[in-house]
Design an enzyme around this catalytic site. Structure first.
Site, PDB file in Angstrom:
ATOM      1  N   LYS A  88       3.599 -15.271   2.425  1.00 55.29           N
ATOM      2  CA  LYS A  88       3.782 -16.035   0.898  1.00 55.29           C
ATOM      3  C   LYS A  88       5.553 -16.267   1.155  1.00 55.29           C
ATOM      4  O   LYS A  88       5.972 -15.755  -0.043  1.00 55.29           O
ATOM      5  CB  LYS A  88       3.681 -15.144   0.727  1.00 55.29           C
ATOM      6  CG  LYS A  88       2.844 -15.929  -0.754  1.00 55.29           C
ATOM      7  CD  LYS A  88       2.149 -16.866  -1.476  1.00 55.29           C
ATOM      8  CE  LYS A  88       2.583 -17.469  -2.550  1.00 55.29           C
ATOM      9  NZ  LYS A  88       1.630 -18.724  -2.507  1.00 55.29           N
TER      10      LYS A  88
ATOM     11  N   ASP B 157      -2.514 -18.385   0.336  1.00 56.11           N
ATOM     12  CA  ASP B 157      -3.058 -18.716  -0.408  1.00 56.11           C
ATOM     13  C   ASP B 157      -4.011 -20.060   0.546  1.00 56.11           C
ATOM     14  O   ASP B 157      -4.992 -20.625   0.363  1.00 56.11           O
ATOM     15  CB  ASP B 157      -2.851 -19.822  -1.745  1.00 56.11           C
ATOM     16  CG  ASP B 157      -1.621 -20.755  -1.488  1.00 56.11           C
ATOM     17  OD1 ASP B 157      -0.782 -20.416  -0.535  1.00 56.11           O
ATOM     18  OD2 ASP B 157      -0.906 -20.665  -2.320  1.00 56.11           O
TER      19      ASP B 157
ATOM     20  N   ASP C 191     -12.094  -9.640   4.393  1.00 52.25           N
ATOM     21  CA  ASP C 191     -13.518  -9.150   4.143  1.00 52.25           C
ATOM     22  C   ASP C 191     -13.858 -11.157   3.714  1.00 52.25           C
ATOM     23  O   ASP C 191     -14.831 -11.405   3.735  1.00 52.25           O
ATOM     24  CB  ASP C 191     -13.303  -9.306   2.278  1.00 52.25           C
ATOM     25  CG  ASP C 191     -14.172  -7.796   2.424  1.00 52.25           C
ATOM     26  OD1 ASP C 191     -13.525  -6.905   3.138  1.00 52.25           O
ATOM     27  OD2 ASP C 191     -14.085  -7.062   1.470  1.00 52.25           O
TER      28      ASP C 191
ATOM     29  N   ASP D 231      -6.269  -7.116   4.060  1.00 53.33           N
ATOM     30  CA  ASP D 231      -6.915  -7.023   3.646  1.00 53.33           C
ATOM     31  C   ASP D 231      -8.336  -7.334   3.039  1.00 53.33           C
ATOM     32  O   ASP D 231      -9.610  -7.892   2.896  1.00 53.33           O
ATOM     33  CB  ASP D 231      -6.835  -5.480   2.677  1.00 53.33           C
ATOM     34  CG  ASP D 231      -8.156  -4.422   1.700  1.00 53.33           C
ATOM     35  OD1 ASP D 231      -8.695  -4.659   2.737  1.00 53.33           O
ATOM     36  OD2 ASP D 231      -7.970  -4.522   0.543  1.00 53.33           O
TER      37      ASP D 231
ATOM     38  N   TYR E 144       0.611  -1.387   0.197  1.00 54.98           N
ATOM     39  CA  TYR E 144      -0.202  -0.320  -0.270  1.00 54.98           C
ATOM     40  C   TYR E 144       1.083   1.164  -0.121  1.00 54.98           C
ATOM     41  O   TYR E 144       0.264   2.296  -0.553  1.00 54.98           O
ATOM     42  CB  TYR E 144      -0.687  -0.422   0.905  1.00 54.98           C
ATOM     43  CG  TYR E 144      -2.323  -0.808   1.047  1.00 54.98           C
ATOM     44  CD1 TYR E 144      -2.483  -1.803   0.780  1.00 54.98           C
ATOM     45  CD2 TYR E 144      -3.573  -0.066   1.075  1.00 54.98           C
ATOM     46  CE1 TYR E 144      -3.573  -2.395   0.162  1.00 54.98           C
ATOM     47  CE2 TYR E 144      -4.682  -1.173   1.555  1.00 54.98           C
ATOM     48  CZ  TYR E 144      -4.832  -1.640   0.829  1.00 54.98           C
ATOM     49  OH  TYR E 144      -5.615  -2.373   0.317  1.00 54.98           O
TER      50      TYR E 144
HETATM   51  C1  IPM Z   1     -10.635  -1.502   4.010  1.00 60.58           C
HETATM   52  C2  IPM Z   1     -10.399  -0.629   2.365  1.00 60.58           C
HETATM   53  C3  IPM Z   1      -9.236   0.407   2.031  1.00 60.58           C
HETATM   54  C4  IPM Z   1      -8.107  -0.020   1.971  1.00 60.58           C
HETATM   55  C5  IPM Z   1     -10.239   1.261   0.729  1.00 60.58           C
HETATM   56  C6  IPM Z   1     -10.748   1.771   1.144  1.00 60.58           C
HETATM   57  C7  IPM Z   1      -8.533   2.034   0.683  1.00 60.58           C
HETATM   58  O1  IPM Z   1     -10.633  -1.626   1.530  1.00 60.58           O
HETATM   59  O2  IPM Z   1     -10.534  -0.368   4.514  1.00 60.58           O
HETATM   60  O3  IPM Z   1     -10.228  -2.200   3.852  1.00 60.58           O
HETATM   61  O4  IPM Z   1      -8.094  -0.990   1.406  1.00 60.58           O
HETATM   62  O5  IPM Z   1      -7.506  -0.658   3.345  1.00 60.58           O
HETATM   63 MN    MN Z   2     -10.802  -3.594   2.422  1.00 57.84          MN
END
Ligand code: IPM
Ligand code: MN
Length: 353
Positions: free
Chosen positions: A188, A220, A248, A244, A141
């Site tokens: 990884k 993975d 999710d 990240d 990032y």
């Molecule tokens: C999160 C989001 C952010 C990230 C984006 C909006 C920059 O996806 O907080 O998980 O990738 O960190």
């Molecule tokens: Mn995110």
């Protein structure tokens, strides 16, 4: 106690969910005799529209004057043109970096009341209670990059230093000590040099936390284990991008992305609190957003930045009680069943405070 909270509502459903968390925080303030002051400041697309900057200096100053930040979400189709010089997400990354909020905590638990709602078999979800610790101010990032694809090549660089890995590993080990004393480090290391540095640094930090059991999984394989044996995890620590993506995936265990809170912390108590979901422009303004991720983020704010553990627990218990009494927003309702609006969910939670 008196506390100032900077509120960066942002875009899409952001303002709809932060306003609900503020209602809950005000109720908590009244119940426990606290004085919370909320200072709204522009962030994300809305700040680009007003100032040409997703995070203007005035917003940074409002955050500096606060004890904590509550954030909604940033981004939307209006600002998604890939050739645009500035993007809403840059505002969020700037705040994380400016305040050196290197550890992003994302607790995930399976709600028995929502087990039927997840695509996984209910027995797999039994006992799921894990904590993601995502490194937040390093890695790909923030590594060297070619910003604009003006030629035929573009790159982003995964770059980690030993101190960056050490400090987030320490947060993860300490969190594990306060829980079931198991830490899984995701990497990884079979392919990436930066991830070999990651692994050997985590192994070194482990020497200071011998009571915690440490294991390493490749990212993975981790994606698979998170859905095949999610209850086996306690604390996981991962790089910025792996964390990240995996967090999710993990949200599926809780029933919906809309349920999950996060806390981004540095080395002091100051922190940024936001739901892990995005701005959901498709449902913005319709009263359909689930406010729980933001309300639970407010609970984390009470716990980590203000040290108000009893108040934090009161909010979390009220969310559980609302869910157990059948309150459901659109994202967590059984197919065909009726659901309530964003503000009605907040009322259901508030009535259980
Ligand atoms: C999160 C989001 C952010 C990230 C984006 C909006 C920059 O996806 O907080 O998980 O990738 O960190
Ligand atoms: Mn995110």
């Amino acid at each position: 106690m008196k506390a100032t909270i900077a509120v960066l509502s942002g875009d899409g459903i952001g303002p709809e969910v932060t306003s609900q968390a503020i209602i809950v925080l005000q109720k908590i303030a009244a119940k426990y005799g606290h004085d919370f002051i909320f200072n709204e400041a522009p962030m994300g697309g809305i700040a680009i529209d007003q100032f040409g900057d997703p995070c203007p200096d005035s917003t940074i100053r409002a955050c500096e004057a606060a004890d904590a930040i509550l954030l909604g979400a940033v981004g939307g189709p209006k600002w998604s043109d890939p050739t645009a010089p500035v993007r809403p997400e840059q505002g969020l990354l700037k705040v994380r970096k400016h305040f050196d909020l290197f550890a992003n905590l994302r607790p995930v638990k399976a709600y028995p009341a929502l087990a039927q709602h997840t695509p996984l078999r209910p027995e797999l979800l039994e006992g799921v209670d894990l904590l993601f610790v995502r490194e937040l101010t390093g890695g790909i990032y923030f590594g060297p990059r070619q910003e604009q694809g003006d030629g035929d090549t573009a790159y982003d660089t995964e770059l980690y230093t030993v101190p960056e890995v050490e400090r987030v590993a320490q947060v993860a080990f300490r969190a594990a000590q306060g829980r079931r004393k198991k830490l899984t480090s995701v990497d990884k290391a079979n392919v990436m040099a930066s991830m070999r540095l990651w692994r050997r640094t985590v192994v070194k930090v482990h020497e200071d936390y011998p009571d915690v059991e440490l294991d390493h999984v490749l990212v993975d394989a981790c994606t698979m284990y998170l859905v095949t044996r999610p209850a086996s995890f306690d604390v996981l620590v991962a790089s910025n991008m792996f964390g990240d993506i995996l967090s999710d995936e993990t949200s599926v265990l809780a029933g919906s992305l809309g349920m999950l809170p996060s806390a981004s912390l540095g080395s002091a108590t100051f922190g940024l609190y936001e739901p892990i979901h995005g701005s959901a422009p498709d449902i913005a303004g319709q009263g359909k957003a689930n406010p729980i991720g933001t309300i639970l983020s407010a609970a984390l704010l009470l716990r980590y930045s203000l040290g108000l553990e009893a108040e934090a627990k009161t909010v979390e218990d009220a969310v559980d009680a609302a869910l157990n009494s059948g309150a459901r927003t659109a994202d967590i309702v059984a197919r065909g069943a009726s659901f309530i609006s964003t503000t009605e969910m907040t009322q259901a939670i508030v009535s259980n405070l």
